[in-house]
Design a protein around this motif. Structure first.
Motif, mmCIF file in Angstrom:
data_model
loop_
_atom_site.group_PDB
_atom_site.id
_atom_site.type_symbol
_atom_site.label_atom_id
_atom_site.label_comp_id
_atom_site.label_asym_id
_atom_site.label_seq_id
_atom_site.Cartn_x
_atom_site.Cartn_y
_atom_site.Cartn_z
ATOM 1 N N ASN A 1 0.821 -1.211 0.000
ATOM 2 C CA ASN A 1 0.000 0.000 0.000
ATOM 3 C C ASN A 1 0.855 1.261 0.000
ATOM 4 O O ASN A 1 0.559 2.227 -0.706
ATOM 5 C CB ASN A 1 -0.922 0.002 1.223
ATOM 6 C CG ASN A 1 -2.036 -1.025 1.113
ATOM 7 O OD1 ASN A 1 -2.485 -1.342 0.030
ATOM 8 N ND2 ASN A 1 -2.480 -1.555 2.245
ATOM 9 N N LEU A 2 1.903 1.232 0.791
ATOM 10 C CA LEU A 2 2.773 2.404 0.876
ATOM 11 C C LEU A 2 3.493 2.646 -0.448
ATOM 12 O O LEU A 2 3.597 3.784 -0.912
ATOM 13 C CB LEU A 2 3.780 2.223 2.012
ATOM 14 C CG LEU A 2 4.743 3.392 2.238
ATOM 15 C CD1 LEU A 2 3.962 4.676 2.529
ATOM 16 C CD2 LEU A 2 5.697 3.084 3.388
ATOM 17 N N ARG A 3 3.981 1.571 -1.076
ATOM 18 C CA ARG A 3 4.686 1.734 -2.354
ATOM 19 C C ARG A 3 3.747 2.275 -3.426
ATOM 20 O O ARG A 3 4.130 3.135 -4.233
ATOM 21 C CB ARG A 3 5.291 0.402 -2.792
ATOM 22 C CG ARG A 3 6.472 -0.046 -1.949
ATOM 23 C CD ARG A 3 7.193 -1.227 -2.578
ATOM 24 N NE ARG A 3 6.345 -2.422 -2.634
ATOM 25 C CZ ARG A 3 6.270 -3.325 -1.668
ATOM 26 N NH1 ARG A 3 6.970 -3.157 -0.546
ATOM 27 N NH2 ARG A 3 5.502 -4.387 -1.791
ATOM 28 N N GLU A 4 2.506 1.791 -3.441
ATOM 29 C CA GLU A 4 1.540 2.280 -4.429
ATOM 30 C C GLU A 4 1.214 3.758 -4.196
ATOM 31 O O GLU A 4 1.162 4.553 -5.145
ATOM 32 C CB GLU A 4 0.262 1.457 -4.366
ATOM 33 C CG GLU A 4 -0.794 1.894 -5.372
ATOM 34 C CD GLU A 4 -2.090 1.124 -5.245
ATOM 35 O OE1 GLU A 4 -3.023 1.427 -6.007
ATOM 36 O OE2 GLU A 4 -2.171 0.227 -4.383
ATOM 37 N N SER A 5 1.002 4.133 -2.940
ATOM 38 C CA SER A 5 0.687 5.532 -2.627
ATOM 39 C C SER A 5 1.842 6.448 -2.991
ATOM 40 O O SER A 5 1.631 7.545 -3.540
ATOM 41 C CB SER A 5 0.350 5.674 -1.141
ATOM 42 O OG SER A 5 -0.844 5.002 -0.823
ATOM 43 N N TYR A 6 3.062 5.998 -2.702
ATOM 44 C CA TYR A 6 4.214 6.849 -3.025
ATOM 45 C C TYR A 6 4.395 6.964 -4.533
ATOM 46 O O TYR A 6 4.733 8.035 -5.050
ATOM 47 C CB TYR A 6 5.489 6.311 -2.390
ATOM 48 C CG TYR A 6 6.683 7.210 -2.661
ATOM 49 C CD1 TYR A 6 6.852 8.392 -1.959
ATOM 50 C CD2 TYR A 6 7.592 6.906 -3.677
ATOM 51 C CE1 TYR A 6 7.910 9.251 -2.229
ATOM 52 C CE2 TYR A 6 8.657 7.753 -3.957
ATOM 53 C CZ TYR A 6 8.811 8.926 -3.222
ATOM 54 O OH TYR A 6 9.849 9.766 -3.500
ATOM 55 N N LEU B 1 -1.146 10.048 0.308
ATOM 56 C CA LEU B 1 0.130 9.565 0.841
ATOM 57 C C LEU B 1 0.247 9.860 2.333
ATOM 58 O O LEU B 1 0.725 9.010 3.107
ATOM 59 C CB LEU B 1 1.295 10.214 0.084
ATOM 60 C CG LEU B 1 2.701 9.843 0.589
ATOM 61 C CD1 LEU B 1 2.944 8.339 0.455
ATOM 62 C CD2 LEU B 1 3.766 10.635 -0.157
ATOM 63 N N GLN B 2 -0.179 11.041 2.764
ATOM 64 C CA GLN B 2 -0.124 11.370 4.179
ATOM 65 C C GLN B 2 -0.934 10.382 5.012
ATOM 66 O O GLN B 2 -0.526 9.976 6.109
ATOM 67 C CB GLN B 2 -0.643 12.799 4.409
ATOM 68 C CG GLN B 2 0.184 13.883 3.760
ATOM 69 C CD GLN B 2 1.622 13.921 4.255
ATOM 70 O OE1 GLN B 2 1.891 13.669 5.432
ATOM 71 N NE2 GLN B 2 2.549 14.215 3.360
ATOM 72 N N ALA B 3 -2.097 9.972 4.484
ATOM 73 C CA ALA B 3 -2.912 8.978 5.189
ATOM 74 C C ALA B 3 -2.236 7.615 5.180
ATOM 75 O O ALA B 3 -2.255 6.895 6.185
ATOM 76 C CB ALA B 3 -4.297 8.888 4.552
ATOM 77 N N SER B 4 -1.620 7.248 4.063
ATOM 78 C CA SER B 4 -0.965 5.943 3.969
ATOM 79 C C SER B 4 0.243 5.860 4.896
ATOM 80 O O SER B 4 0.536 4.787 5.443
ATOM 81 C CB SER B 4 -0.531 5.674 2.522
ATOM 82 O OG SER B 4 -1.656 5.552 1.675
ATOM 83 N N LEU B 5 0.945 6.946 5.074
ATOM 84 C CA LEU B 5 2.133 6.940 5.934
ATOM 85 C C LEU B 5 1.779 6.589 7.371
ATOM 86 O O LEU B 5 2.555 5.924 8.069
ATOM 87 C CB LEU B 5 2.825 8.306 5.887
ATOM 88 C CG LEU B 5 3.558 8.654 4.587
ATOM 89 C CD1 LEU B 5 4.098 10.074 4.650
ATOM 90 C CD2 LEU B 5 4.682 7.675 4.311
#
Length: 478
Positions: free
Chosen positions: A375-380, A450-454
């Protein structure tokens, strides 16, 4: 069954039970929960999450909302306005308080039952007093307190996740509303250009300087832009009303809402992948919630296993017997134990259900751990791609379009191109600006996601290549 016992022993048992009940009980503390949530989500709430519990507090929040609405609403102010004004967000906090109170209640021992009896047989009168309570409730109290505390912690984490989700929606809705407002302004420019081109073509045809086909092309483009303008006007209204709903504005507040004329400028440099990884490693809410869910299920299964077999009630009895004929008074004391016999139901189904719940919680924890990195890689990737596209429009496409426009203006002044070619170039330039605006909108939405995913609340953000310059070219009618 019952047996005699001395009075000091009875008092000791009652005292021990009272101490057990009063010591170490879990409690739902709203202020502490709000404080923990504000700390966890400080970059989202700026420490301003609260719950209005009376008219005075509601009036204070409404006054704060009016102050925020008195000026053009920035994205940060939009978040603050939602925190102090949105009934939906207030409902989330209140429901969390209720859930935490219910979890704390599960760690309490049920109130004892006092039974009074009066029996008369001839000259003899017997008055019975029985104080009973669940023995298993007392024996499992420490375990239930631990489970309740974990449930309260779990609810606090879920509150943080829900607040992050609400704030992210507000941030993205604000971006869409401001971008729609900008898009409408540029669409109106294209419409004005198309209208002027169509009117000029009509006049030139009327004096024989323009053929029917070329005039029809200009008129068709004008008709298309009229449709685009109507659509842009609706999109502006829809985006603004979406923001109004998320902010919880009433009709009078909605009339006061003013938005900035344009989106913020792109940051000079994007967040690096290393920085994103560092921020994410500080603790993800999705993993914490899944872990708390598993621990609570496992702990609950431990003490609930005993209660699936039987239930035990312990009673303290004190009877007074009066003999009117002999004028005597006797007191009898003792215990009563009630045992539920597992004859028809041995609790197997309940134990299977608890095993399944614990297994499901364990697998949810594993699934959350496995998907966290993805999820983090996709958001970034969405964030960085949107940034690169927006910067490309800003640094390459727009300057090139500006150069082309300046050159065409010189050619028109030298009578090397017609006014229709100049108008077509103007439309191309405006469409390029609209494509750049769309790219900026996608970047700021990806930034919010991205802020939410972090922090561990994955939010999707789509990225599409900006276009928009082909429409004018297709209908320019050179």
């Amino acid at each position: 069954m019952s047996r005699a016992a001395s009075m000091p022993r009875t008092k000791l048992l009652i005292a021990l039970a009272a101490v057990a009940v009063l010591s170490g009980c879990a409690s739902a503390n709203l202020e502490q929960s709000l404080s923990d949530t504000n700390t966890t989500t400080k970059s989202f709430t700026d420490g301003q999450l609260s719950l209005a519990r009376d008219a005075k507090e509601r009036d204070a929040l409404r006054s704060r909302a009016s102050d925020l609405l008195s000026r053009p609403l920035s994205q940060k102010d939009a978040v603050q306005l939602a925190l102090v004004n949105s009934p939906a967000l207030q409902a989330v906090v209140a429901q969390n308080w209720a859930d935490s109170a219910a979890a704390a209640q599960s760690a309490r021992i049920a109130n004892p039952i006092l039974t009074l009896e009066r029996v008369r047989l001839g000259d003899e009168t017997e008055i019975g007093r029985l104080l009973s309570f669940g023995l298993l409730d007392l024996l499992t109290l420490p375990s239930r307190i631990g489970v309740a505390e974990r449930r309260i912690k779990q609810n606090q984490l879920k509150l943080s996740a829900e607040v992050i989700d609400q704030v992210t929606q507000v941030r993205q809705a604000w971006v869409r509303a401001v971008a729609a407002q900008q898009t409408l302004a540029y669409t109106q420019q294209v419409y004005a250009s198309a209208q002027a081109s169509a009117e000029l073509a009509k006049r030139l045809q009327s004096v024989g300087n323009f053929n029917k086909l070329d005039r029809a092309r200009q008129q068709a483009f004008y008709a298309d832009t009229a449709t685009q303008l109507a659509s842009a006007q609706h999109q502006t209204t829809a985006a603004k009303e979406e923001l109004v709903r998320l902010l919880g504005l009433d009709d009078s507040q909605a009339a006061m809402l003013k938005l900035p004329e344009r989106l913020p400028a792109l940051p000079k440099e994007p967040m690096s992948a290393q920085e994103a990884g560092r921020l994410a490693s500080q603790g993800r809410l999705d993993l914490q919630i899944a872990k708390a869910d598993y621990e609570a299920a496992a702990r609950s299964q431990g003490w609930n296993t005993v209660t699936t077999f039987t239930d035990i009630e312990l009673g303290v009895r004190r009877d007074s017997v009066f003999d009117a004929a002999e004028g005597t008074h006797q007191t009898r004391r003792g215990f009563e134990i009630s045992l539920q016999l597992p004859i028809f139901d041995w609790g197997g189904v309940k134990r299977d259900a608890m095993n399944a719940q614990t297994l499901a919680a364990a697998n949810r924890l594993e699934a959350a751990a496995r998907s966290a990195g993805s999820n983090l890689r996709e958001s970034y990737s969405a964030y960085r791609t949107a940034y690169d596209i927006a910067r490309h429009h800003r640094d390459e496409v727009i300057p090139l379009r500006k150069t082309i426009s300046e050159e065409n203006q010189l050619r028109y002044n030298g009578m090397l191109i017609s006014v229709f070619e100049l108008l077509a170039d103007s439309r191309d330039q405006v469409n390029s600006v609209m494509a750049a605006l769309n790219a900026e909108q996608q970047f700021w939405q990806a930034d919010a996601a991205l802020q939410a995913s972090l922090i561990g609340k994955p939010t999707s953000a789509s990225v599409a290549g900006g276009g928009g310059g082909g429409t004018a070219e297709a209908a320019a009618g050179h």
